[in-house]
Enzyme design. Structure first.
Site, PDB file in Angstrom:
ATOM      1  N   GLN A 245      -9.397  21.501   9.764  1.00  0.00           N
ATOM      2  CA  GLN A 245      -9.082  21.641  11.127  1.00  0.00           C
ATOM      3  C   GLN A 245      -8.310  22.328  11.188  1.00  0.00           C
ATOM      4  OE1 GLN A 245     -10.820  18.794  12.960  1.00  0.00           O
ATOM      5  NE2 GLN A 245      -9.851  19.713  15.266  1.00  0.00           N
TER       6      GLN A 245
ATOM      7  N   LYS B  55     -25.842  28.396  10.744  1.00  0.00           N
ATOM      8  CA  LYS B  55     -24.791  27.134  10.556  1.00  0.00           C
ATOM      9  C   LYS B  55     -24.279  26.215  12.343  1.00  0.00           C
ATOM     10  CE  LYS B  55     -22.065  24.715   9.003  1.00  0.00           C
ATOM     11  NZ  LYS B  55     -21.260  24.072   7.332  1.00  0.00           N
TER      12      LYS B  55
ATOM     13  N   GLY C  86     -24.349  18.146   3.577  1.00  0.00           N
ATOM     14  CA  GLY C  86     -25.365  18.090   4.399  1.00  0.00           C
ATOM     15  C   GLY C  86     -25.390  19.779   4.405  1.00  0.00           C
TER      16      GLY C  86
ATOM     17  N   GLY D 190       0.956  -1.152   0.058  1.00  0.00           N
ATOM     18  CA  GLY D 190       0.185   0.122   0.335  1.00  0.00           C
ATOM     19  C   GLY D 190       0.941   1.917   0.475  1.00  0.00           C
TER      20      GLY D 190
HETATM   21  C1  R5P Z   1     -17.152  24.122   6.861  1.00  0.00           C
HETATM   22  O1  R5P Z   1     -17.561  25.795   7.437  1.00  0.00           O
HETATM   23  C2  R5P Z   1     -16.716  24.459   5.002  1.00  0.00           C
HETATM   24  O2  R5P Z   1     -16.946  24.878   4.413  1.00  0.00           O
HETATM   25  C3  R5P Z   1     -18.287  22.985   4.634  1.00  0.00           C
HETATM   26  O3  R5P Z   1     -19.577  23.610   4.366  1.00  0.00           O
HETATM   27  C4  R5P Z   1     -18.470  21.992   4.439  1.00  0.00           C
HETATM   28  O4  R5P Z   1     -17.150  21.419   4.687  1.00  0.00           O
HETATM   29  C5  R5P Z   1     -19.305  21.315   3.738  1.00  0.00           C
HETATM   30  O5  R5P Z   1     -19.074  20.005   4.412  1.00  0.00           O
HETATM   31  P1  R5P Z   1     -20.539  18.682   4.141  1.00  0.00           P
HETATM   32  O6  R5P Z   1     -21.238  19.398   2.411  1.00  0.00           O
HETATM   33  O7  R5P Z   1     -20.436  17.909   4.527  1.00  0.00           O
HETATM   34  O8  R5P Z   1     -22.563  19.861   4.608  1.00  0.00           O
END
Ligand code: R5P
Length: 289
Positions: A91, A186, A220, A32
């Site tokens: 991260q 969000k 999501g 791998g």
């Molecule tokens: C996070 O704040 C990024 O800007 C994106 O909103 C996030 O990575 C989108 O991830 P997902 O499509 O899994 O919701």
């Protein structure tokens, strides 16, 4: 000037720059591990290593580190690391006690493998570039996405950022479209990763709406917004992003939430990568190398 790599985007950038394109031989050992080989030395050359972190991201990163390290060793006079999609950038802090900070580790390794300068596109947070001690540049693909969307003849377009962090992206796309824009609230559960979007009364009735973000991963985040604005009477809904990771069932999730079209760039090659970032990267490199 040489550009050693194996991605299509890299070839386009080399053409735009008028640089020599030097493909890299690569294979996987039976256990791998990655093997790579350049077919030339780089004695006294300016070398641009182009490697985007499309899945598997860990593999792409080790390939990047090995290419940088070897290019320097093979005589590169100067070494530019171009990483159109930089993985681990989300991260960027310790959200929970004891967490590792991926972007800190990745930037340290890029630098210690010999990069003299770094360039990326729509890094998750621009402040992360401060982790570098070398010249580090972030480009925005939003103007290019906006130009593509403008050609789609949207009716009374409106642009939505799915969270506050994406507001600058929405603003840039809205400027090209001559449209208004807003953002939604969000929150993400730090343990499960589940996203909650707060309902906001957006002026979307009978309008074609573009929901724009830097990354679509599981889908999501944008699916939540799509459901809300569909209920509020949006006509057509387009999901636009720079980095279309689109993991697992993301596309189905987005379609079921009412998304009519997904558009992304070629920082990650996929069937929705209809916008190229080759031109903006070549333009920036021309000014920098
Ligand atoms: C996070 O704040 C990024 O800007 C994106 O909103 C996030 O990575 C989108 O991830 P997902 O499509 O899994 O919701």
């Amino acid at each position: 000037m040489s550009i050693p790599t194996f991605a299509k985007l890299a070839e386009k950038i080399a053409v735009g720059l008028g640089a020599k394109f030097s493909p890299v031989e690569s294979k996987t050992f039976p256990d791998g591990e990655a093997y790579m080989r350049f077919n030339q030395s780089f004695e006294n050359e300016q070398v641009i290593v182009i490697q985007s972190c499309y899945p598997q991201q860990d593999r792409r990163l080790i390939e990047l580190f090995m290419m940088l390290d070897a290019a320097k060793d093979l005589g590169a006079e100067s070494l530019f690391a171009v990483v159109p999609y930089l993985a681990y950038a989300r991260q960027d802090k310790r959200f929970r006690e004891g967490e590792t900070i991926g972007i800190s580790t990745v930037t340290k390794l890029i630098e210690s493998c010999g990069a003299d300068a770094f360039l990326t596109v729509d890094i998750h947070k621009e402040e992360s570039l401060k982790l570098f001690n070398i010249n580090a540049v972030n480009l925005s693909a939003m103007h290019e996405l906006g130009k593509y969307l403008k050609e789609s003849s949207l009716g009374r377009p409106y642009v939505v950022a799915p969270d506050k962090g994406a507001i600058e992206h929405a603003k840039k796309v809205a400027e090209v479209l001559g449209a208004d824009y807003t953002f939604f609230g969000k929150t993400r559960d730090l343990k499960t990763g589940e996203v909650q979007t707060s309902v906001k009364d957006a002026e979307v009735r009978d309008r074609d709406v573009v929901v724009v973000d830097d990354i679509i991963s599981t889908g999501g985040t944008i699916a939540n917004v799509a459901r809300i604005i569909k209920n509020q009477g949006a006509r057509k809904i387009i999901a636009a992003c720079t980095h279309p990771l689109l993991v697992k069932y993301a596309k189905t999730k987005l379609q079921e939430a009412g998304i009519d079209e997904i558009v992304g760039t070629d920082t990650i090659e996929s069937d929705v990568s209809r916008v190229t970032v080759a031109k903006i990267i070549a333009g920036a490199l021309r000014a920098l190398v």
